[in-house]
Scaffold this active site. Structure first.
Site, PDB file in Angstrom:
ATOM      1  N   TYR A 296      -3.507   1.441  -1.865  1.00 41.31           N
ATOM      2  CA  TYR A 296      -2.238   1.021  -2.472  1.00 41.31           C
ATOM      3  C   TYR A 296      -1.643  -0.050  -1.584  1.00 41.31           C
ATOM      4  O   TYR A 296      -1.578   0.134  -0.361  1.00 41.31           O
ATOM      5  CB  TYR A 296      -1.272   2.207  -2.582  1.00 41.31           C
TER       6      TYR A 296
ATOM      7  N   LYS B 180       7.020  -1.066   7.295  1.00 42.06           N
ATOM      8  CA  LYS B 180       7.318   0.236   7.896  1.00 42.06           C
ATOM      9  C   LYS B 180       7.747   0.143   9.369  1.00 42.06           C
ATOM     10  O   LYS B 180       8.856  -0.280   9.674  1.00 42.06           O
ATOM     11  CB  LYS B 180       6.119   1.179   7.697  1.00 42.06           C
TER      12      LYS B 180
ATOM     13  N   ASP C 263      -4.447  -4.738   5.203  1.00 44.91           N
ATOM     14  CA  ASP C 263      -3.102  -4.227   4.880  1.00 44.91           C
ATOM     15  C   ASP C 263      -2.783  -3.143   5.920  1.00 44.91           C
ATOM     16  O   ASP C 263      -3.194  -1.995   5.767  1.00 44.91           O
ATOM     17  CB  ASP C 263      -3.080  -3.670   3.457  1.00 44.91           C
TER      18      ASP C 263
HETATM   19  P1  KE4 Z   1       6.634  -1.146   0.365  1.00 43.88           P
HETATM   20  O1  KE4 Z   1       6.747  -2.255  -0.670  1.00 43.88           O
HETATM   21  O2  KE4 Z   1       6.846   0.234  -0.240  1.00 43.88           O
HETATM   22  O3  KE4 Z   1       7.499  -1.396   1.620  1.00 43.88           O
HETATM   23  O4  KE4 Z   1       5.142  -1.173   0.936  1.00 43.88           O
HETATM   24  C1  KE4 Z   1       4.074  -1.059   0.028  1.00 43.88           C
HETATM   25  C2  KE4 Z   1       2.841  -0.583   0.771  1.00 43.88           C
HETATM   26  C3  KE4 Z   1       1.867  -1.506   1.103  1.00 43.88           C
HETATM   27  N1  KE4 Z   1       0.751  -1.146   1.777  1.00 43.88           N
HETATM   28  C4  KE4 Z   1       0.564   0.143   2.161  1.00 43.88           C
HETATM   29  C5  KE4 Z   1      -0.680   0.500   2.912  1.00 43.88           C
HETATM   30  C6  KE4 Z   1       1.535   1.129   1.857  1.00 43.88           C
HETATM   31  O5  KE4 Z   1       1.325   2.418   2.245  1.00 43.88           O
HETATM   32  C7  KE4 Z   1       2.691   0.770   1.154  1.00 43.88           C
HETATM   33  C8  KE4 Z   1       3.758   1.777   0.766  1.00 43.88           C
HETATM   34  N2  KE4 Z   1       3.464   3.132   1.078  1.00 43.88           N
HETATM   35  C9  KE4 Z   1       4.115   4.145   0.243  1.00 43.88           C
HETATM   36  C10 KE4 Z   1       3.697   5.531   0.735  1.00 43.88           C
HETATM   37  N3  KE4 Z   1       2.334   5.755   0.711  1.00 43.88           N
HETATM   38  C11 KE4 Z   1       5.596   4.014   0.259  1.00 43.88           C
HETATM   39  C12 KE4 Z   1       6.333   5.198  -0.314  1.00 43.88           C
HETATM   40  C13 KE4 Z   1       6.896   4.887  -1.669  1.00 43.88           C
HETATM   41  O6  KE4 Z   1       6.212   4.237  -2.474  1.00 43.88           O
HETATM   42  O7  KE4 Z   1       8.043   5.337  -1.905  1.00 43.88           O
END
Ligand code: KE4
Length: 432
Positions: free
Chosen positions: A144, A267, A239
């Site tokens: 993801y 993060k 990523d």
């Molecule tokens: P954000 O757009 O949510 O800041 O980041 C997206 C993203 C990109 N790449 C990786 C490897 C990620 O894990 C994420 C976002 N992670 C999720 C939890 N697995 C965020 C939690 C959520 O979607 O509320």
């Protein structure tokens, strides 16, 4: 455990926001209960609106590696907020964060700050397409990368390279340019490059996947990926939104000893405030506006509050490398304790762990990709999750996430978690 106030707040929020939340996983739909509404975080603890206290292993999905309300982060934020929250103009603080990241990660010569991991990966792909003049990208099942259209794509049935949208609203035209490959399959990625290598602008991968539970690349697969992208002139994008400054200060790329062409962050580099970033080789990054033709922009990118939270967090991590050793020791203790309970109670489970991110899968098979992760029993996970929450342990509300340890977790908390798991796993066993 009382959740009356949270229930009331959830009833109200569902009238205001889709599903009552601002991000789907928070609705707790895959663990069969309504979510507690949180009021406060302190160190390794969360406190909800009904006064329940939890040991927190979500850490806001990774950012809070130092725990909630680290005194230095709070102190520095309080100071900087007095000078203003955002100017939409360059500040020295942005350069300090950029310099710290560039000094820490050999593959990064230049970096651009954005406001989320989604923005970071979305823009890294646009930059890769602009730099190579090619259209196709490769992602992996079970990975993801945020919710930009080109990345909400799953593998088409049968066809090696034809993607299909994984969400309504993403067009077939968009899907055509995204190839979904099998994580850790050298055979599959070789076949994809054989068929479409000259058209591939970039491969994007979570080097240690954290969105299908925790699943690391194998070393052989990682090396082969770097070889193929070099051979065909495609960019390799790591990523590291989740793994950056998490699995090691220098990220997952330091564990594989691989230099990707671009790396995405999020993060931890925001220390709990909204920050994303992407960086890499100068010759690629200089394709980015205003220097180069590839456009990208952001009103609040690099704003002082987010930069201060991130800079303070990264500086503490850089100046106290022993934090990573302590994080690993605590994660090893938790994993060992859980394994002992699982064996004693006779529940089928397998474990993956890298540094302080780990996952217990309710399956008997070793989890090495999306297909094996998908054999996990999510009903069992739901029982385990609810039983742990009732004992004051706050895990990710989905089998396919990571458990995070922070610097604020103590050995006593880890032991308390293992003991609670013993009780919870007995309830899981009843499902057999
Ligand atoms: P954000 O757009 O949510 O800041 O980041 C997206 C993203 C990109 N790449 C990786 C490897 C990620 O894990 C994420 C976002 N992670 C999720 C939890 N697995 C965020 C939690 C959520 O979607 O509320």
């Amino acid at each position: 455990m009382k959740l009356e106030r949270s229930e009331k707040l959830f009833e109200a929020s569902k009238k205001l926001m889709p599903g009552g939340v601002n991000s789907p996983v928070r609705a707790f739909s895959s663990v069969g209960m309504n979510p507690p509404f949180m009021k406060k975080g302190q160190g390794a603890f969360l406190f909800d609106e009904d006064g329940n206290q939890y040991i927190d292993y979500v850490a806001s999905w990774g950012p809070l590696i130092l725990g909630h309300c680290h005194p230095e982060v709070v102190k520095n934020l309080k100071e900087v907020v007095e000078t203003g929250t955002s100017f939409g103009a360059p500040t020295e603080l942005e350069s300090k964060v950029a310099q710290l990241v560039i000094d820490s990660i050999p593959s990064i010569e230049m970096i651009r700050m954005v406001n989320s991991g989604t923005e970071a990966t979305m823009t890294a792909l646009r930059l890769a397409r602009g730099y190579t003049g090619r259209s196709k990208i490769v992602k992996f099942s079970g990975n993801y990368h945020g919710h930009s259209d080109a990345l909400l794509i799953k593998a088409g049935s049968g066809a090696l390279t034809h993607g299909v949208p994984s969400s309504p609203g993403v067009t077939e035209e968009t899907a055509k340019n995204t190839i979904t490959a099998q994580f850790n399959s050298i055979k599959n990625i070789e076949a994809i490059f054989q068929e479409a290598g000259e058209e591939i602008a970039a491969v994007i991968i979570e080097p240690i996947a954290g969105n299908m539970g925790v699943v690391p690349m194998t070393n052989q697969f990682a090396q082969r990926l770097r070889e193929l992208t070099n051979q065909y002139g495609s960019l390799l994008i790591f990523d590291e939104v989740m793994t950056g400054f998490r699995v090691a200060f220098e990220g997952a790329q330091s564990l594989y000893n691989i230099q990707p062409d671009l790396t995405c962050f999020g993060k931890i580099i925001g220390g709990g405030l909204p920050v994303g970033a992407f960086g890499g080789r100068k010759e690629i990054m200089e394709y980015l506006s205003p220097l180069g033709p590839v456009y990208q922009a952001g009103t609040l990118s690099g704003n002082p509050l987010a930069m201060m939270a991130g800079y303070t967090t990264l500086k503490i991590l850089k100046e106290n490398p022993e934090i990573y050793k302590a994080l690993e020791e605590k994660a090893i203790k938790l994993e060992a304790g859980l394994k002992e309970k699982v064996k004693a109670i006779g529940v089928g489970a397998s474990f993956n762990r890298v540094g302080s991110m780990l996952c217990m899968f309710f399956t008997d098979v070793e989890v090495t990709d999306f297909e094996t992760a998908s054999t996990s029993d999510t009903e069992k996970y739901g029982v385990f999750f609810r039983e742990m929450l009732a004992q004051g342990i706050y895990l990710a509300p989905s089998q396919f996430e990571a458990t995070f340890i922070s610097a604020a977790h103590t050995d006593e908390m880890i032991q308390q978690t293992i003991d609670a798991a013993g009780h919870a796993l007995k309830k899981v066993k009843e499902l057999d």
